[in-house]
Design a protein around this motif. Sequence first.
Motif, PDB file in Angstrom:
ATOM      1  N   GLY A  48       0.658  -1.217   0.101  1.00 26.93           N
ATOM      2  CA  GLY A  48      -0.182   0.128  -0.039  1.00 26.93           C
ATOM      3  C   GLY A  48       0.904   1.310  -0.001  1.00 26.93           C
ATOM      4  O   GLY A  48       1.768   1.466  -0.823  1.00 26.93           O
ATOM      5  N   GLU A  49       0.449   2.048   0.791  1.00 23.20           N
ATOM      6  CA  GLU A  49       1.307   3.630   0.975  1.00 23.20           C
ATOM      7  C   GLU A  49       2.481   3.260   1.737  1.00 23.20           C
ATOM      8  O   GLU A  49       3.130   4.261   1.812  1.00 23.20           O
ATOM      9  CB  GLU A  49       0.330   4.434   1.747  1.00 23.20           C
ATOM     10  CG  GLU A  49      -1.011   4.686   1.125  1.00 23.20           C
ATOM     11  CD  GLU A  49      -2.030   5.638   1.673  1.00 23.20           C
ATOM     12  OE1 GLU A  49      -1.363   6.253   2.859  1.00 23.20           O
ATOM     13  OE2 GLU A  49      -2.864   6.055   1.219  1.00 23.20           O
ATOM     14  N   GLY A  50       2.808   2.341   2.263  1.00 27.16           N
ATOM     15  CA  GLY A  50       3.949   1.839   2.873  1.00 27.16           C
ATOM     16  C   GLY A  50       4.052   2.235   4.398  1.00 27.16           C
ATOM     17  O   GLY A  50       5.004   1.788   5.012  1.00 27.16           O
ATOM     18  N   ALA A  51       3.283   3.096   4.721  1.00 28.37           N
ATOM     19  CA  ALA A  51       3.032   3.376   6.364  1.00 28.37           C
ATOM     20  C   ALA A  51       1.799   3.980   6.628  1.00 28.37           C
ATOM     21  O   ALA A  51       1.197   4.497   5.755  1.00 28.37           O
ATOM     22  CB  ALA A  51       4.060   4.747   6.544  1.00 28.37           C
ATOM     23  N   TYR A  52       1.235   3.580   7.881  1.00 30.21           N
ATOM     24  CA  TYR A  52      -0.065   3.831   8.324  1.00 30.21           C
ATOM     25  C   TYR A  52       0.072   4.508   9.659  1.00 30.21           C
ATOM     26  O   TYR A  52       0.656   3.514  10.597  1.00 30.21           O
ATOM     27  CB  TYR A  52      -1.121   2.451   8.006  1.00 30.21           C
ATOM     28  CG  TYR A  52      -1.367   2.274   6.698  1.00 30.21           C
ATOM     29  CD1 TYR A  52      -2.404   2.608   6.034  1.00 30.21           C
ATOM     30  CD2 TYR A  52      -0.343   1.164   5.986  1.00 30.21           C
ATOM     31  CE1 TYR A  52      -2.443   2.372   4.504  1.00 30.21           C
ATOM     32  CE2 TYR A  52      -0.627   0.826   4.658  1.00 30.21           C
ATOM     33  CZ  TYR A  52      -1.475   1.481   3.876  1.00 30.21           C
ATOM     34  OH  TYR A  52      -1.691   1.084   2.866  1.00 30.21           O
ATOM     35  N   ASP A  53      -0.503   5.522   9.951  1.00 23.56           N
ATOM     36  CA  ASP A  53      -0.411   6.019  11.113  1.00 23.56           C
ATOM     37  C   ASP A  53      -1.622   5.813  12.008  1.00 23.56           C
ATOM     38  O   ASP A  53      -2.652   5.814  11.711  1.00 23.56           O
ATOM     39  CB  ASP A  53      -0.157   7.701  10.966  1.00 23.56           C
ATOM     40  CG  ASP A  53       0.781   8.112  10.114  1.00 23.56           C
ATOM     41  OD1 ASP A  53       1.886   7.408  10.268  1.00 23.56           O
ATOM     42  OD2 ASP A  53       0.691   9.001   9.450  1.00 23.56           O
ATOM     43  N   VAL A  54      -1.372   5.726  13.310  1.00 23.85           N
ATOM     44  CA  VAL A  54      -2.366   5.969  14.618  1.00 23.85           C
ATOM     45  C   VAL A  54      -2.038   7.248  14.904  1.00 23.85           C
ATOM     46  O   VAL A  54      -0.902   7.751  16.022  1.00 23.85           O
ATOM     47  CB  VAL A  54      -2.065   4.740  15.435  1.00 23.85           C
ATOM     48  CG1 VAL A  54      -3.022   4.933  16.594  1.00 23.85           C
ATOM     49  CG2 VAL A  54      -2.295   3.600  14.712  1.00 23.85           C
ATOM     50  N   LEU A  55      -2.773   8.327  14.628  1.00 25.81           N
ATOM     51  CA  LEU A  55      -2.472   9.772  14.958  1.00 25.81           C
ATOM     52  C   LEU A  55      -2.986  10.115  16.584  1.00 25.81           C
ATOM     53  O   LEU A  55      -3.872   9.453  17.019  1.00 25.81           O
ATOM     54  CB  LEU A  55      -3.316  10.560  14.072  1.00 25.81           C
ATOM     55  CG  LEU A  55      -2.918  10.439  12.752  1.00 25.81           C
ATOM     56  CD1 LEU A  55      -3.908  11.246  11.769  1.00 25.81           C
ATOM     57  CD2 LEU A  55      -1.620  10.995  12.347  1.00 25.81           C
ATOM     58  N   ASP A  56      -2.111  10.821  17.201  1.00 28.23           N
ATOM     59  CA  ASP A  56      -2.341  11.438  18.296  1.00 28.23           C
ATOM     60  C   ASP A  56      -3.041  10.618  19.572  1.00 28.23           C
ATOM     61  O   ASP A  56      -3.990  10.681  20.203  1.00 28.23           O
ATOM     62  CB  ASP A  56      -3.317  12.490  18.517  1.00 28.23           C
ATOM     63  CG  ASP A  56      -2.458  13.865  17.510  1.00 28.23           C
ATOM     64  OD1 ASP A  56      -1.290  13.540  17.296  1.00 28.23           O
ATOM     65  OD2 ASP A  56      -3.437  14.464  16.838  1.00 28.23           O
TER      66      ASP A  56
END
Length: 513
Positions: free
Chosen positions: A463-471
């Motif tokens: 996919g996008e290479g990185a997936y964030d869990v924000l804040d």
Amino acid sequence: MSEGEWRRLDPRTLLAGAAVLCGVAGGAALPAVAGLSGGRPLWQAVAWVLAGAALLVLGGTAADWVRLRRTRYRVGTERVDLHTGLLLLKRRSLARERIRSVDLTANPLQRVLGLVKVRIGTGEHTGGESTLELELVTRTEGERLRRELLTRPTDRQEPDHDGVLAVLDPRWIRYAPVSFLAPALGGAAAGAVLQVSEWFGAQAEVIDWIGDRFRDTSLTWAITDLVLLATAAGAVGALGLWIEMWWNYRLEREPGGTLRVRRGLFTARSVTLEERRLRGIELVEPLGVRLFGAARVDAVATGLAQDDDDKHADLKNLLPAAPRERAERVAALVLREPQPPTGTPLAAHPRAARARRLRWALWSVLGPAAVLAVLGVLLTPVLLYVAAGCALVLGPVAVLLALDAYRSLGHGVSGGYLVARSGSVRRTTVALQRSGVIGWTVKQSYFQRRAGILTVTATTAAGEGAYDVLDAGESQGLAFAAEAVPGLLAPFLETPDPETPFVETPEARPTER
């Protein structure tokens, strides 16, 4: 090593190329005749234009014939070779074990002639060197190449999950006008009208005509009416584009472990994805579509890298915008899961994340308004009214979007998948295989440190290479990363005193869907 026989492109390629050249020549003929007839007789201008058109068609067809004669390909047991070129001979070769996609495309003319364009790719970020394109072969030959190059030996037999996973429901077209594409097309249509009128030197007349229509209307209502007209035109365009893109849509699982998406009204497209490259799915909910309870399903997979000049920008789309319940069922079928991972209850984030979003929203509105106010004091009072209008209208909208963005934040673990959700204008919920995570990145800005929150990023090759869990809360985010992929983050975490009781983050509660 046993190699296959050399094959050539289909001779009907010449017909397709000649038809395109005839269309180009016909489109340029009328303005050319009009330009040449100014200083010479009409028959002479027509003769010159016909001679030029014939030269263009014959010359282009001759070049296509030479290309056809000098292009050949073969499929061996280990490699696929392509030799082509007019003055500069190109010899390309791809290892079959590295081939990740074989996509078929055919425009209306090619469909009439029974031809397809075959694009063989490795999914690597190496420009054109990662793909081979055969333009054009018969539809039968294209299907043969697709099956032969993507067939992999597999020991997994799950016949209950094979077959058709989703087909087009015409009722889904109702989500097209509420997508972001509608206003974009409306703006493009308005710009096109002004641009074409400028080419013909009639832009002032067009503007005057529009002004006459709204002579007895206030400026506010005139602008509102024009925006509504542009939006209506964009909605019509979005409906037409949706029909062209998604008509005849069909998602199916084929024997050997591949997913195939077929769609397109005039231009037929066929995209094939190997299940072994699938690392999860992404549920995408643009704001307008989400308000109507719908979502789109995208694949999170390796080998979907795109070239800079690649026109297939939607290879990852598995399902168009459809009712969310249907989208989640399709996601579960694609992942071979009894229940969709995206439906699991997610833990909410601390209230500091809400305050952070509210600050961003207010600054994004009040900052430009303050600049306009200063310019209004220095230049003209009109800007003061514009600043006040922006603050009064856009301020509440920004606050609502910020609160919605906070409510959308969430993360959790569902079986073999980690799930993360974020966004408001474009909300996404990703379900990523825990085994596909190859690393974690923990980011914490100065303001995040003061608020006691951080951002945890799951790194993957798909996919996008990185997936964030924000804040997320500090302990909350680190505990989630440690639980989702045990052992990967453990060397960097402090081991708590076993006699100290674990305190759960008070804000960790199930979030609303």
